[in-house]
Design a protein around this motif. Structure first.
Motif, PDB file in Angstrom:
ATOM      1  N   LEU A 114      36.119  55.924 147.592  1.00 20.20           N
ATOM      2  CA  LEU A 114      36.221  55.846 146.134  1.00 20.20           C
ATOM      3  C   LEU A 114      35.362  54.705 145.596  1.00 20.20           C
ATOM      4  N   ILE A 115      35.395  53.580 146.291  1.00 15.34           N
ATOM      5  CA  ILE A 115      34.559  52.444 145.888  1.00 15.34           C
ATOM      6  C   ILE A 115      33.082  52.799 146.054  1.00 15.34           C
ATOM      7  N   ARG A 116      32.767  53.479 147.116  1.00 14.84           N
ATOM      8  CA  ARG A 116      31.369  53.834 147.395  1.00 14.84           C
ATOM      9  C   ARG A 116      30.859  54.937 146.482  1.00 14.84           C
ATOM     10  N   MET A 117      31.655  55.980 146.286  1.00 18.54           N
ATOM     11  CA  MET A 117      31.182  57.164 145.579  1.00 18.54           C
ATOM     12  C   MET A 117      31.515  57.155 144.077  1.00 18.54           C
ATOM     13  N   ARG A 118      32.535  56.427 143.694  1.00 20.22           N
ATOM     14  CA  ARG A 118      32.977  56.346 142.296  1.00 20.22           C
ATOM     15  C   ARG A 118      33.366  57.701 141.705  1.00 20.22           C
ATOM     16  N   SER A 119      33.818  58.602 142.564  1.00 26.79           N
ATOM     17  CA  SER A 119      34.274  59.919 142.138  1.00 26.79           C
ATOM     18  C   SER A 119      35.424  60.325 143.053  1.00 26.79           C
ATOM     19  N   VAL A 120      36.540  60.728 142.459  1.00 24.39           N
ATOM     20  CA  VAL A 120      37.706  61.090 143.257  1.00 24.39           C
ATOM     21  C   VAL A 120      37.410  62.299 144.137  1.00 24.39           C
ATOM     22  N   GLY A 121      36.719  63.292 143.591  1.00 23.55           N
ATOM     23  CA  GLY A 121      36.392  64.496 144.363  1.00 23.55           C
ATOM     24  C   GLY A 121      35.507  64.185 145.559  1.00 23.55           C
ATOM     25  N   ALA A 122      34.461  63.393 145.335  1.00 27.24           N
ATOM     26  CA  ALA A 122      33.554  63.026 146.425  1.00 27.24           C
ATOM     27  C   ALA A 122      34.264  62.138 147.439  1.00 27.24           C
ATOM     28  N   ALA A 123      35.124  61.236 146.951  1.00 25.85           N
ATOM     29  CA  ALA A 123      35.871  60.354 147.855  1.00 25.85           C
ATOM     30  C   ALA A 123      36.819  61.176 148.719  1.00 25.85           C
ATOM     31  N   TRP A 124      37.462  62.175 148.136  1.00 23.78           N
ATOM     32  CA  TRP A 124      38.384  63.001 148.915  1.00 23.78           C
ATOM     33  C   TRP A 124      37.623  63.786 149.979  1.00 23.78           C
ATOM     34  N   ARG A 125      36.452  64.340 149.633  1.00 26.48           N
ATOM     35  CA  ARG A 125      35.647  65.060 150.633  1.00 26.48           C
ATOM     36  C   ARG A 125      35.250  64.124 151.777  1.00 26.48           C
ATOM     37  N   GLY A 126      34.887  62.896 151.450  1.00 23.91           N
ATOM     38  CA  GLY A 126      34.564  61.911 152.480  1.00 23.91           C
ATOM     39  C   GLY A 126      35.761  61.562 153.335  1.00 23.91           C
ATOM     40  N   THR A 127      36.918  61.450 152.703  1.00 23.74           N
ATOM     41  CA  THR A 127      38.155  61.143 153.432  1.00 23.74           C
ATOM     42  C   THR A 127      38.503  62.269 154.392  1.00 23.74           C
ATOM     43  N   VAL A 128      38.368  63.510 153.932  1.00 27.92           N
ATOM     44  CA  VAL A 128      38.645  64.657 154.795  1.00 27.92           C
ATOM     45  C   VAL A 128      37.674  64.669 155.976  1.00 27.92           C
ATOM     46  N   SER A 129      36.395  64.393 155.720  1.00 28.74           N
ATOM     47  CA  SER A 129      35.405  64.351 156.805  1.00 28.74           C
ATOM     48  C   SER A 129      35.720  63.248 157.807  1.00 28.74           C
ATOM     49  N   ALA A 130      36.104  62.079 157.314  1.00 29.99           N
ATOM     50  CA  ALA A 130      36.450  60.965 158.204  1.00 29.99           C
ATOM     51  C   ALA A 130      37.698  61.297 159.021  1.00 29.99           C
ATOM     52  N   SER A 131      38.676  61.940 158.383  1.00 31.22           N
ATOM     53  CA  SER A 131      39.902  62.320 159.099  1.00 31.22           C
ATOM     54  C   SER A 131      39.619  63.363 160.164  1.00 31.22           C
ATOM     55  N   LYS A 132      38.766  64.330 159.849  1.00 42.17           N
ATOM     56  CA  LYS A 132      38.387  65.341 160.842  1.00 42.17           C
ATOM     57  C   LYS A 132      37.702  64.693 162.034  1.00 42.17           C
ATOM     58  N   ALA A 133      36.793  63.756 161.755  1.00 47.91           N
ATOM     59  CA  ALA A 133      36.093  63.068 162.850  1.00 47.91           C
ATOM     60  C   ALA A 133      37.081  62.298 163.716  1.00 47.91           C
ATOM     61  N   ALA A 134      38.064  61.645 163.087  1.00 45.58           N
ATOM     62  CA  ALA A 134      39.069  60.884 163.852  1.00 45.58           C
ATOM     63  C   ALA A 134      39.901  61.823 164.717  1.00 45.58           C
ATOM     64  N   LEU A 135      40.292  62.960 164.181  1.00 45.80           N
ATOM     65  CA  LEU A 135      41.084  63.922 164.958  1.00 45.80           C
ATOM     66  C   LEU A 135      40.270  64.530 166.098  1.00 45.80           C
ATOM     67  N   ILE A 136      38.999  64.796 165.841  1.00 44.62           N
ATOM     68  CA  ILE A 136      38.138  65.345 166.895  1.00 44.62           C
ATOM     69  C   ILE A 136      37.994  64.344 168.035  1.00 44.62           C
TER      70      ILE A 136
END
Length: 159
Positions: A114-136
């Motif tokens: 959110l701090i980096r992207m300044r958009s909730v939608g973009a931040a959520w997509r980044g969060t989902v990608s980071a979570s997927k990478a952690a689970l993988i």
């Protein structure tokens, strides 16, 4: 090695496997250390079992970082997002035992994005990608540790 010793090694391996799923302990390394202690006590051919298990577990450690890095790079997620998620995950673990780790990671990654992207939608997509990478990465490490455990079980004549 006595049955009691084998059971103790198996218990430490189980704790290591749980340490992968609930990242409190260095799970893969704990599994490897338990097999190493078993090999040192048994001696001889047991070192071949240790070598095979070590190769599989260490290969899994390398592969998990390569896959995670590639996944995060493809999604445009910086390492800082993972670091903030990891730190807040550790804090969350102590605030809300066990599940706080996952909640803290997601909140930390979301905050960093959110701090980096300044958009909730973009931040959520980044969060989902980071979570997927952690689970993988968790899955890769768990798979490698389970293979190492299977090698030990065959070598110890338990399986």
């Amino acid at each position: 090695m006595s049955l009691g010793g084998e059971l103790l090694v198996g218990a430490v391996i189980l704790v290591g496997l749980l340490g992968i799923v609930f990242p409190v302990l260095p799970g893969g390394l704990l599994v490897l250390a338990a097999i190493g202690v078993w090999s040192a006590i048994v001696g001889g051919w047991a070192w071949a079992i240790f070598g095979a298990a070590a190769a599989v577990i260490l290969l899994g450690e390398v592969v998990k970082y390569l896959v995670a890095g590639r996944s995060l790079k493809a999604a445009g997620i910086p390492n800082a997002t993972i670091a903030v998620g990891g730190v807040l995950g550790i804090v969350g673990f102590f605030v809300i035992p066990v599940i706080g780790l996952f909640i803290g990671f997601v909140l930390g990654a979301m905050l960093a994005e959110l701090i980096r992207m300044r958009s909730v939608g973009a931040a959520w997509r980044g969060t989902v990608s980071a979570s997927k990478a952690a689970l993988i990465t968790m899955g890769i490490e768990l798979f490698a540790a389970l293979l190492g455990t299977a090698i030990w079980l065959v070598g110890a004549g338990i399986w």
